[in-house]
Design a protein around this motif. Structure first.
Motif, PDB file in Angstrom:
ATOM      1  N   VAL A 159      28.439  15.356  32.330  1.00 55.95           N
ATOM      2  CA  VAL A 159      27.968  15.651  33.686  1.00 55.95           C
ATOM      3  C   VAL A 159      29.132  15.647  34.675  1.00 55.95           C
ATOM      4  CG1 VAL A 159      26.577  14.749  35.604  1.00 55.95           C
ATOM      5  CG2 VAL A 159      25.649  14.756  33.275  1.00 55.95           C
ATOM      6  N   LEU A 160      29.106  16.611  35.579  1.00 55.75           N
ATOM      7  CA  LEU A 160      29.975  16.610  36.747  1.00 55.75           C
ATOM      8  C   LEU A 160      29.110  16.520  37.999  1.00 55.75           C
ATOM      9  CD1 LEU A 160      32.477  19.518  35.925  1.00 55.75           C
ATOM     10  CD2 LEU A 160      32.763  17.083  35.498  1.00 55.75           C
ATOM     11  N   PRO A 166      30.674  26.279  26.506  1.00 56.15           N
ATOM     12  CA  PRO A 166      29.305  25.766  26.490  1.00 56.15           C
ATOM     13  C   PRO A 166      28.377  26.481  27.466  1.00 56.15           C
ATOM     14  CG  PRO A 166      30.650  24.405  27.905  1.00 56.15           C
ATOM     15  CD  PRO A 166      31.574  25.449  27.322  1.00 56.15           C
ATOM     16  N   THR A 167      27.074  26.300  27.246  1.00 54.30           N
ATOM     17  CA  THR A 167      26.086  26.594  28.270  1.00 54.30           C
ATOM     18  C   THR A 167      26.294  25.612  29.407  1.00 54.30           C
ATOM     19  OG1 THR A 167      24.521  27.242  26.555  1.00 54.30           O
ATOM     20  CG2 THR A 167      23.625  26.810  28.749  1.00 54.30           C
ATOM     21  N   VAL A 216      26.139  19.229  37.546  1.00 52.21           N
ATOM     22  CA  VAL A 216      26.526  20.155  36.479  1.00 52.21           C
ATOM     23  C   VAL A 216      26.378  19.425  35.143  1.00 52.21           C
ATOM     24  CG1 VAL A 216      28.376  21.585  35.544  1.00 52.21           C
ATOM     25  CG2 VAL A 216      28.141  21.297  38.029  1.00 52.21           C
ATOM     26  N   LEU A 217      25.630  20.017  34.237  1.00 51.60           N
ATOM     27  CA  LEU A 217      25.348  19.405  32.938  1.00 51.60           C
ATOM     28  C   LEU A 217      25.759  20.347  31.813  1.00 51.60           C
ATOM     29  CD1 LEU A 217      23.916  17.237  31.098  1.00 51.60           C
ATOM     30  CD2 LEU A 217      21.832  18.594  31.399  1.00 51.60           C
ATOM     31  N   VAL A 218      26.416  19.774  30.812  1.00 54.80           N
ATOM     32  CA  VAL A 218      26.787  20.510  29.609  1.00 54.80           C
ATOM     33  C   VAL A 218      26.290  19.721  28.404  1.00 54.80           C
ATOM     34  CG1 VAL A 218      28.729  21.262  28.198  1.00 54.80           C
ATOM     35  CG2 VAL A 218      28.810  21.587  30.660  1.00 54.80           C
ATOM     36  N   ASN A 219      25.650  20.399  27.456  1.00 56.90           N
ATOM     37  CA  ASN A 219      25.254  19.726  26.221  1.00 56.90           C
ATOM     38  C   ASN A 219      26.499  19.171  25.529  1.00 56.90           C
ATOM     39  OD1 ASN A 219      22.525  20.517  26.534  1.00 56.90           O
ATOM     40  ND2 ASN A 219      22.944  22.486  25.559  1.00 56.90           N
ATOM     41  N   ALA A 220      26.375  17.966  24.979  1.00 58.15           N
ATOM     42  CA  ALA A 220      27.555  17.318  24.420  1.00 58.15           C
ATOM     43  C   ALA A 220      27.175  16.440  23.243  1.00 58.15           C
ATOM     44  CB  ALA A 220      28.241  16.462  25.498  1.00 58.15           C
ATOM     45  N   PRO A 221      28.137  16.176  22.334  1.00 63.05           N
ATOM     46  CA  PRO A 221      27.881  15.212  21.262  1.00 63.05           C
ATOM     47  C   PRO A 221      27.755  13.808  21.840  1.00 63.05           C
ATOM     48  CG  PRO A 221      29.839  16.573  20.802  1.00 63.05           C
ATOM     49  CD  PRO A 221      29.478  16.785  22.232  1.00 63.05           C
ATOM     50  N   TYR A 246      38.061  17.786  29.782  1.00 63.52           N
ATOM     51  CA  TYR A 246      36.861  18.587  29.546  1.00 63.52           C
ATOM     52  C   TYR A 246      36.208  18.979  30.867  1.00 63.52           C
ATOM     53  CZ  TYR A 246      32.897  20.477  26.993  1.00 63.52           C
ATOM     54  OH  TYR A 246      31.947  21.335  26.470  1.00 63.52           O
ATOM     55  N   ALA A 247      36.322  18.139  31.890  1.00 64.18           N
ATOM     56  CA  ALA A 247      35.828  18.523  33.210  1.00 64.18           C
ATOM     57  C   ALA A 247      36.556  19.762  33.713  1.00 64.18           C
ATOM     58  CB  ALA A 247      35.998  17.366  34.191  1.00 64.18           C
ATOM     59  N   ASP A 248      37.877  19.797  33.522  1.00 63.11           N
ATOM     60  CA  ASP A 248      38.640  21.000  33.890  1.00 63.11           C
ATOM     61  C   ASP A 248      38.131  22.211  33.116  1.00 63.11           C
ATOM     62  OD1 ASP A 248      40.251  19.508  35.586  1.00 63.11           O
ATOM     63  OD2 ASP A 248      41.849  19.234  34.104  1.00 63.11           O
ATOM     64  N   ARG A 249      37.858  22.032  31.846  1.00 66.04           N
ATOM     65  CA  ARG A 249      37.369  23.135  31.008  1.00 66.04           C
ATOM     66  C   ARG A 249      36.032  23.666  31.532  1.00 66.04           C
ATOM     67  NH1 ARG A 249      38.128  26.758  26.615  1.00 66.04           N
ATOM     68  NH2 ARG A 249      39.508  25.251  25.646  1.00 66.04           N
TER      69      ARG A 249
END
Length: 495
Positions: A312-313, A357-358, A379-384, A404-407
């Motif tokens: 999450v961001l 990612p989505t 901001v949410l990205v699916n993650a392991p 990963y936030a930069d990505r």
């Protein structure tokens, strides 16, 4: 009157406590954190421009009647506590390769019209056929599963399924397979796949019966609560206190006492004397219950297939971007995302953050949550999940979260939503943070990965019950609230 202890003050715990207190029981809630709400978390960031307020958990309320029923069962009206705002669009779907976005809504005919305008008449007709099937699955699930205990596969098998219900539910078929059978447009298939993530699952393995999830969202609408969804936790706490429930925060339950086949109470950290109870309701992850609070190897064995987690961001953005309340930016290769998130331990392939990612972006048009002329982005990205096993990622590794936030911000920029030069601040929340804040093992949002069978509400000791997103009937605010109704009905009134 029974002495009832509820372990955990998430939505499931508070809803159960309110229902039981309303029927005459003596109820005490113990919460390890300093605030109530569990995964329905909140965060405030102050800037010279003003304060930004974020929901750090759920961002959409569906099946509002479930919440109306809850408040009415406890002697109140939902509208007295919460201001529900219907959303249109419910979700804006932005697909790879350009082309039109698709705005979902709660009017089935209007949504079909929008699909036809964006993707053509054949796509609209495909969706309507799938919609009719989803309605049969929803009706069967709502009638036979969502409001009653399901303790084992035998319970499911014993249900008096109608032939048409079984044909619609399609045992053995996946959600991905259902989409490929019914939907010719790859963008609609991608949209359907997304609903597997609502239960923390891979659409290539999730059961076809999860087609009921989009039906519930699109038939009954998506809603926002003015001031943020965290206001639901405030309302439930107020309801509990008004009904005489004792709520203790910063109180960690370390053990459930159960001998002779029934519960007798709980143990608290730093407290010598046990807290007696006739009934214990655990609103913590089932894995935590059977690993730590009441060790039970047989029940623990079925909880190893964990759901996905979330990265999450929280962003303070200057200016207006014109986004909808909920926005989904899809990748070119959805399968590559799921391959990364879940890995393949059997072939020695470790889980890893998805490279493309989505990205889910929630932007509430609510002056109560952001200063004028600004937006608060979740901001949410699916993650392991967090961990060191092959199916997890160690999010505590130095530098990983920021990199990963930069990505993620770079991915958004490539998809036409570049806000990197408009950020007042950014805060990062990893699966490790969710684990630490809420006790969700590994930061898995939904406990075990989605399916028709979840850990049972009825515990292995008489007087022990489980509620919440890791148990039957599943994750998400309405399902968690229904688990509370199931358990309260099974316990019964004090009189």
């Amino acid at each position: 009157m029974a002495r009832i202890v509820v372990v955990g003050a998430g939505v499931g715990g508070l809803a159960t406590a309110a229902r039981l207190a309303a029927t005459g029981h003596q109820v005490t809630v113990f919460e390890r954190a300093g605030t109530v709400g569990g995964k329905l978390g909140r965060y405030t960031h102050d800037t010279p421009a003003g304060s930004f307020h974020f929901d750090t958990g759920p961002s959409l309320l569906t099946l509002p009647e479930v919440f109306h029923d809850l408040f009415e069962a406890t002697g109140a009206k939902l509208d007295e506590y919460l201001d529900l705002i219907p959303l249109d669009p419910i979700v804006r779907h932005v697909f790879p390769g350009g082309g039109p976005a698709l705005d979902s809504c709660a009017d089935p005919m209007e949504f079909a019209t929008r699909i036809g305008a964006a993707f053509g008449d054949r796509a609209a007709a495909d969706w309507q056929r799938l919609w009719r099937r989803a309605a049969r699955v929803w009706n069967a699930s709502s009638r036979d599963i969502l409001r009653r205990t399901v303790d084992s596969p035998r319970d499911l098998a014993s249900l008096a399924w109608r032939v048409g219900d079984l044909a619609a539910i399609a045992p053995g078929r996946t959600l991905r397979g259902l989409g490929r059978r019914h939907l010719s447009d790859p963008r609609l298939r991608m949209m359907l796949d997304r609903y597997a993530t609502y239960t923390g699952a891979d659409p290539r393995r999730a059961p076809a019966a999860l087609v009921a999830v989009p039906y519930a969202e699109l038939a009954f609408g998506g809603w926002y609560l003015r001031g943020g969804l965290g206001t639901l936790a405030d309302a439930l706490l107020t309801r509990c206190l008004d009904l005489g429930v004792v709520v203790q925060t910063d109180a960690t339950v370390t053990r459930i006492d159960a001998t002779g086949g029934r519960v007798h109470g709980v143990r608290l950290a730093g407290v010598t004397a046990p807290v007696p109870a006739d009934v214990v309701v655990a609103n913590v992850d089932a894995l935590t219950v059977y690993r730590d609070l009441l060790p039970h190897p047989r029940r623990l064995a079925g909880l190893t297939d964990r759901s996905l987690a979330g990265f999450v961001l929280l962003l303070g953005v200057s200016g207006s971007t014109g986004l909808a309340h909920h926005n989904v930016f899809f990748p070119r290769d959805y399968d590559a995302e799921f391959d990364a998130i879940f890995g393949d331990p059997g072939r020695g392939v470790r889980a890893r953050p998805a490279a493309d990612p989505t990205v889910f972006v929630t932007v509430a048009d609510d002056p109560m949550v952001r200063p004028a002329g600004h937006e608060a982005w979740f901001v949410l990205v699916n993650a392991p999940r967090q961990g060191t096993a092959a199916g997890a990622v160690d999010w505590r590794r130095p530098g990983l979260a920021d990199a990963y936030a930069d990505r993620v911000l770079d991915v958004l920029a490539r998809r036409g939503m570049d806000v990197r030069d408009r950020l007042l601040f950014r805060e990062v929340r990893t699966p490790a943070d969710l684990d630490a804040a809420t006790g969700a093992p590994g930061g898995s949002i939904y406990g075990t990965a989605g399916g028709l069978l979840r850990p049972a509400n009825r515990g292995p000791a008489n007087g022990l019950w489980l509620v919440g997103g890791s148990t039957h009937p599943g994750g998400g605010l309405p399902m968690v609230t229904l688990s509370a109704q199931i358990v309260a009905d099974e316990i019964g009134p004090a009189w």
